[in-house]
Structure formats: C-alpha cells, structure tokens
Design an enzyme around this catalytic site. Structure first.
Site, PDB file in Angstrom:
ATOM      1  N   ASP A  75       0.904  -1.472   0.188  1.00 47.29           N
ATOM      2  CA  ASP A  75       0.357   0.041  -0.096  1.00 47.29           C
ATOM      3  C   ASP A  75       0.986   0.983  -0.318  1.00 47.29           C
ATOM      4  O   ASP A  75       1.820   1.284   1.118  1.00 47.29           O
ATOM      5  CB  ASP A  75      -1.293   0.092   1.190  1.00 47.29           C
TER       6      ASP A  75
ATOM      7  N   ASP B 128       4.769  -0.847  -8.584  1.00 48.64           N
ATOM      8  CA  ASP B 128       4.711   0.275  -9.769  1.00 48.64           C
ATOM      9  C   ASP B 128       3.939   1.427  -9.591  1.00 48.64           C
ATOM     10  O   ASP B 128       2.988   2.259 -10.276  1.00 48.64           O
ATOM     11  CB  ASP B 128       2.810  -0.215 -10.183  1.00 48.64           C
TER      12      ASP B 128
ATOM     13  N   TYR C 233      -0.833  -8.644  -8.685  1.00 46.29           N
ATOM     14  CA  TYR C 233      -0.666  -7.179  -9.275  1.00 46.29           C
ATOM     15  C   TYR C 233       0.381  -7.180 -10.552  1.00 46.29           C
ATOM     16  O   TYR C 233       0.278  -5.787 -11.141  1.00 46.29           O
ATOM     17  CB  TYR C 233       0.073  -6.255  -7.857  1.00 46.29           C
ATOM     18  N   GLU C 234       1.370  -7.389 -10.164  1.00 48.32           N
ATOM     19  CA  GLU C 234       2.577  -6.966 -11.325  1.00 48.32           C
ATOM     20  C   GLU C 234       1.947  -7.633 -13.143  1.00 48.32           C
ATOM     21  O   GLU C 234       1.589  -6.857 -13.496  1.00 48.32           O
ATOM     22  CB  GLU C 234       3.601  -8.499 -10.773  1.00 48.32           C
TER      23      GLU C 234
END
Length: 214
Positions: free
Chosen positions: A119, A155, A194-195
């Site tokens: 986060d 990211d 997520y990647e």
C-alpha cells in the site's frame, strides 16, 4: 480495497495447520524445527493471494518461504492456491501482521524479506505506515541476518522514489535498481497477481534490492 467477506475462511484455515499458522498461536517458534531443516528463510510481507511466494517456493526447493498476510479473506486464497499446488514442503503461510516481525522471528533468523506492491499510503501524514519507512526498516534489520536483504517491487513511482530515499538514508546498500523491470525481464522473475495486472496495462514495474550494511 474492499474485501469480500468469506464467512467460511476461518474454519477452512483451521483445517490445514500443516501449512497455515495463525499469529495468535505463535510467538517466536523454532522455524527450523517447523520446516525440518536449516535452509535459508525468505519472508514475503503482505503475500496477498500467494502467487509470488508459492511460485518462489516451487522454483527454489532449497529455500524456505513464509508468506505473511493480515486478512483472513485474503490469505485463504493463498491457502487454496497452495493446496492446488500440493502444498510445497518449503512453504508456510502465516496469518499475522507484518508489523509484528520481532514477535514472530528470532534476531537474525531471516535471510531475505520481500515487499511486493505494498500500500503506497500516498498522504504525507501516513508516511509512517509505508513498509519502507525507517521504523519498518529497523524491524526488518532486527530479524534479518547480518547483511540481509530486502527486495521491493511496486508500480507506484512516488512510493518507489520515497523508498529509494528512505532506504539510502537508513544506510543500506542498493544492489540493483530497475525503473522498468519488464523491459528486460529477468529469467527468474516470479510475478505477483498485481504485477501481471499492471504490466498488462503497460505500466512500468519498479524494483530494487538492498542490503543492510551491518
């Protein structure tokens, strides 16, 4: 992100004590005894649905991996995935808070910590909650062996810039920094959920490796 409630999660987790440990049941155990060997221990703080830590365990059988996740409704997905992959013997999932590492591991017990897509806590007043804030770096240093490592992926450009500054100011040695990890994808790169999502959209993935200078 709002988590979908899974009322069955707690009971399901309790059915698999061989791979999932609850923080309430553990204050500094002998992880070498749990794994049955003295191989290096790598921990992912915030393991999410477990794709990364499970992939790493399968790819590196001589390293022990622990995925820590705070939410039942999330770690249960990692548990399901681990079961689907026949529960690698060098993998454990820990339902607990990554802020409590010193209560979960002995001094110098770990070899490496992974921080993947944490986060970003973008507001300045929340900086202390970022997992690369100096207070967290001090906790990691306590449980890592001398010259232990942190591997970090995100990211979020601003979080990455913040982390570079924070880690450098703490006196750590930056070993590898990438502003676009997938431009020259390392053969041993294991992607998180997520990647995969962000890279499919063309977003650059930022990555760094850092070693404690102790």
């Amino acid at each position: 992100m709002r988590l979908r409630n899974k009322p069955w999660a707690k009971d399901f987790m309790g059915e698999h004590p061989d791979i999932l440990i609850h923080e309430d049941e553990k204050t500094v155990k002998d992880w070498k005894e749990i794994f049955g060997n003295e191989n290096p221990i790598h921990v992912e703080v915030g393991t999410g649905k477990g794709q990364f830590v499970i992939g790493m365990a399968k790819a590196n059988p001589d390293i022990n991996y622990i995925g820590i996740e705070h939410f039942d409704n999330v770690i249960v997905s990692a548990l399901e995935k681990a079961i689907e992959t026949d529960k690698p013997s060098n993998l454990r999932l820990l339902r607990g808070n990554g802020a409590n590492l010193e209560e979960l591991f002995e001094t110098g017990e770990l070899d490496r910590i992974y921080l993947n897509f944490s986060d970003p806590w973008p507001k300045s007043r929340h900086a202390k909650r970022r997992l690369t804030h100096e207070s967290f770096l001090a906790r990691y240093e306590h449980v890592l062996r001398k010259q232990g490592e942190i591997h970090f992926k995100t990211d979020n450009r601003k979080l990455f810039e913040y982390s570079l500054v924070s880690i450098s100011a703490y006196g750590m040695i930056l070993q590898d920094v990438s502003l676009d990890l997938h431009a020259e994808m390392p053969e041993d790169n294991i992607m998180t959920e997520y990647e995969e999502k962000f890279s499919a959209k063309g977003q650059p993935i930022y990555r760094l490796e850092a070693m404690y200078n102790n």
